[in-house]
Write a protein that holds these residues in place. Structure first.
Motif, PDB file in Angstrom:
ATOM      1  N   VAL A 108       0.848  -1.188   0.000  1.00 57.48           N
ATOM      2  CA  VAL A 108       0.000   0.000   0.000  1.00 57.48           C
ATOM      3  C   VAL A 108       0.886   1.242   0.000  1.00 57.48           C
ATOM      4  O   VAL A 108       1.987   1.235   0.545  1.00 57.48           O
ATOM      5  N   SER A 109       0.362   2.309  -0.598  1.00 57.23           N
ATOM      6  CA  SER A 109       1.162   3.525  -0.776  1.00 57.23           C
ATOM      7  C   SER A 109       1.143   4.452   0.427  1.00 57.23           C
ATOM      8  O   SER A 109       1.955   5.375   0.523  1.00 57.23           O
ATOM      9  N   ASP A 110       0.195   4.229   1.342  1.00 58.28           N
ATOM     10  CA  ASP A 110       0.055   5.144   2.471  1.00 58.28           C
ATOM     11  C   ASP A 110      -0.657   4.401   3.594  1.00 58.28           C
ATOM     12  O   ASP A 110      -0.731   3.176   3.586  1.00 58.28           O
ATOM     13  N   SER A 111      -1.223   5.149   4.526  1.00 58.50           N
ATOM     14  CA  SER A 111      -1.835   4.528   5.692  1.00 58.50           C
ATOM     15  C   SER A 111      -3.190   3.913   5.354  1.00 58.50           C
ATOM     16  O   SER A 111      -3.689   4.026   4.220  1.00 58.50           O
ATOM     17  N   LEU A 112      -3.811   3.254   6.334  1.00 57.33           N
ATOM     18  CA  LEU A 112      -5.084   2.563   6.160  1.00 57.33           C
ATOM     19  C   LEU A 112      -6.022   2.905   7.317  1.00 57.33           C
ATOM     20  O   LEU A 112      -5.589   3.047   8.458  1.00 57.33           O
ATOM     21  N   GLY A 113      -7.312   3.037   7.010  1.00 62.81           N
ATOM     22  CA  GLY A 113      -8.338   3.142   8.032  1.00 62.81           C
ATOM     23  C   GLY A 113      -8.613   4.517   8.588  1.00 62.81           C
ATOM     24  O   GLY A 113      -9.504   4.690   9.430  1.00 62.81           O
ATOM     25  N   LEU A 151      -2.784  -2.740  -9.867  1.00 64.19           N
ATOM     26  CA  LEU A 151      -2.852  -1.468  -9.149  1.00 64.19           C
ATOM     27  C   LEU A 151      -4.287  -0.985  -9.120  1.00 64.19           C
ATOM     28  O   LEU A 151      -5.012  -1.089 -10.113  1.00 64.19           O
ATOM     29  N   MET A 152      -4.726  -0.493  -7.957  1.00 65.35           N
ATOM     30  CA  MET A 152      -6.022   0.184  -7.843  1.00 65.35           C
ATOM     31  C   MET A 152      -6.001   1.047  -6.590  1.00 65.35           C
ATOM     32  O   MET A 152      -5.060   0.969  -5.791  1.00 65.35           O
ATOM     33  N   ASP A 153      -7.038   1.880  -6.418  1.00 70.14           N
ATOM     34  CA  ASP A 153      -7.070   2.678  -5.199  1.00 70.14           C
ATOM     35  C   ASP A 153      -8.094   2.080  -4.240  1.00 70.14           C
ATOM     36  O   ASP A 153      -9.064   1.442  -4.647  1.00 70.14           O
ATOM     37  N   ILE A 154      -7.841   2.266  -2.944  1.00 67.79           N
ATOM     38  CA  ILE A 154      -8.715   1.695  -1.914  1.00 67.79           C
ATOM     39  C   ILE A 154      -9.822   2.700  -1.627  1.00 67.79           C
ATOM     40  O   ILE A 154      -9.678   3.618  -0.818  1.00 67.79           O
ATOM     41  N   THR A 200      -5.755   5.440  -0.496  1.00 67.29           N
ATOM     42  CA  THR A 200      -4.410   4.877  -0.563  1.00 67.29           C
ATOM     43  C   THR A 200      -4.391   3.905  -1.734  1.00 67.29           C
ATOM     44  O   THR A 200      -5.400   3.256  -2.035  1.00 67.29           O
ATOM     45  N   LEU A 201      -3.271   3.795  -2.428  1.00 66.44           N
ATOM     46  CA  LEU A 201      -3.183   2.878  -3.562  1.00 66.44           C
ATOM     47  C   LEU A 201      -2.775   1.483  -3.083  1.00 66.44           C
ATOM     48  O   LEU A 201      -1.976   1.340  -2.149  1.00 66.44           O
ATOM     49  N   LEU A 202      -3.331   0.482  -3.726  1.00 66.18           N
ATOM     50  CA  LEU A 202      -3.068  -0.924  -3.434  1.00 66.18           C
ATOM     51  C   LEU A 202      -2.452  -1.545  -4.678  1.00 66.18           C
ATOM     52  O   LEU A 202      -3.004  -1.417  -5.773  1.00 66.18           O
ATOM     53  N   ALA A 203      -1.307  -2.209  -4.522  1.00 66.00           N
ATOM     54  CA  ALA A 203      -0.596  -2.737  -5.689  1.00 66.00           C
ATOM     55  C   ALA A 203       0.048  -4.077  -5.378  1.00 66.00           C
ATOM     56  O   ALA A 203       0.254  -4.439  -4.218  1.00 66.00           O
ATOM     57  N   THR A 204       0.355  -4.794  -6.444  1.00 69.85           N
ATOM     58  CA  THR A 204       1.191  -5.989  -6.334  1.00 69.85           C
ATOM     59  C   THR A 204       2.452  -5.747  -7.151  1.00 69.85           C
ATOM     60  O   THR A 204       2.414  -5.114  -8.216  1.00 69.85           O
ATOM     61  N   PHE A 205       3.574  -6.240  -6.602  1.00 68.40           N
ATOM     62  CA  PHE A 205       4.882  -6.035  -7.220  1.00 68.40           C
ATOM     63  C   PHE A 205       5.685  -7.333  -7.174  1.00 68.40           C
ATOM     64  O   PHE A 205       5.544  -8.109  -6.215  1.00 68.40           O
TER      65      PHE A 205
END
Length: 318
Positions: A169-174, A219-222, A275-280
């Motif tokens: 994730v690119s940043d914080s959650l919740g 890639l997508m945004d949460i 926040t962005l959610l990705a797989t790498f």
């Protein structure tokens, strides 16, 4: 500062309202014809355009007791710009529509316009135009269509996750969900910064192009929650996603002083985070991203191997 104006839309004219709105809106050099004509004309250097749209509805996506018109403007812009970033792109312009009852005040419309303009100006995004329409009293809908470009990168889709990739994730959650819970409980003084984030979420938009350049496979945004949006990546790629409680614990701990035992629900299910959610591939996670799990064989989202049911926002679900 928006001047006080208690008049409603029933007491003004469309022309007068638009005349007060247009001068505030930002532009950029690619805009050949902007607001005020039948259609905008935007130069597209790459020859390819990203397009997305999102809407907010009074009483469903916000209530006036908790959010100002400027808050709504900021939030609806952020939603759209995050979707462009989630393809690896950069937003160049937006088109705005407002559908409002005649009981809506002119002051609220000006606040909305200021919020949209400020959010766009902060990201060097032009407001290209839009539409204004009346509705029954009590109805207000704000909709934005955003246009963007990839600037030489390839678009990153949802369906590219591969077994063995890491999930990050690119940043914080919740934070947004925690802020909403504080508003609902009337305990906003416990964490004003979380309440402010719910009203005006901030997305780290540069993380999208960074992810694309680094080789993100999905890639997508949460916008609807980590579990629900993670399930979308899993379904698109025909894989499973196993989240790590250990790696997610720091996100929950940051929220516990404000929302206590609800912190984990905010992290796993909280929407409107952007926040962005990705797989790498394991060795290419960009700086600033946090690994929170792995792509595995399977077809759903698990937490330390335990299936996660439901979670997140559904526009029509219970």
């Amino acid at each position: 500062m928006i001047p006080p104006d208690g008049r409603t839309l029933a007491q003004t004219s469309e022309q007068e309202l638009l005349a007060s709105i247009f001068p505030v809106l930002p532009t950029r050099p690619e805009v050949l014809i902007g607001v005020g004509d039948d259609t905008a004309l935007l130069r597209v250097p790459s020859g390819a355009v990203l397009v997305t749209t999102d809407s907010m509805v009074l009483g469903r996506d916000w209530i006036d007791d908790w959010s100002t018109g400027a808050d709504v403007g900021h939030k609806v812009v952020t939603q759209n710009l995050a979707d462009i970033a989630a393809m690896g792109g950069v937003c160049t312009g937006v088109v705005v529509s407002l559908i409002a009852g005649r009981d809506t005040t002119v002051a609220w419309c000006r606040e909305l316009n200021e919020g949209i303009a400020d959010a766009c100006r902060a990201e060097n995004v032009a407001v290209l135009g839009g539409d204004l329409s009346s509705a029954p009293d009590g109805v207000r809908v704000v909709s934005i269509t955003a246009l963007g470009e990839l600037n030489g990168l390839s678009a990153v889709r949802r369906d590219g996750a591969r077994v063995g990739d890491v999930v990050a994730v690119s940043d914080s959650l919740g934070r947004s969900d925690a802020g909403l819970r504080l508003l609902q409980a009337g305990t906003t003084d416990r964490a004003p910064e979380l309440v402010a984030f719910h009203r005006r979420p901030v997305a780290r938009l540069a993380a999208g192009p960074d992810a694309a350049a680094a080789g993100a496979t999905a890639l997508m945004d949460i916008s609807d929650g980590l579990v629900r949006d993670g399930r979308r990546i899993a379904a698109a790629g025909g894989v499973g996603i196993d989240l790590s409680r250990e790696l997610l614990t720091p996100f929950a701990r940051r929220l516990e002083p404000a929302v206590g035992d609800d912190a984990w629900a905010c992290v796993l299910s909280g929407g409107e985070e952007h926040t962005l959610l990705a797989t790498f591939p394991d060795d290419v996670v960009p700086q600033g991203w946090s690994v929170v799990g792995r792509v595995v064989e399977g077809s759903d989202v698990t937490l330390d191997g335990q299936p996660q049911q439901g979670g997140g926002w559904d526009h029509f679900g219970g």
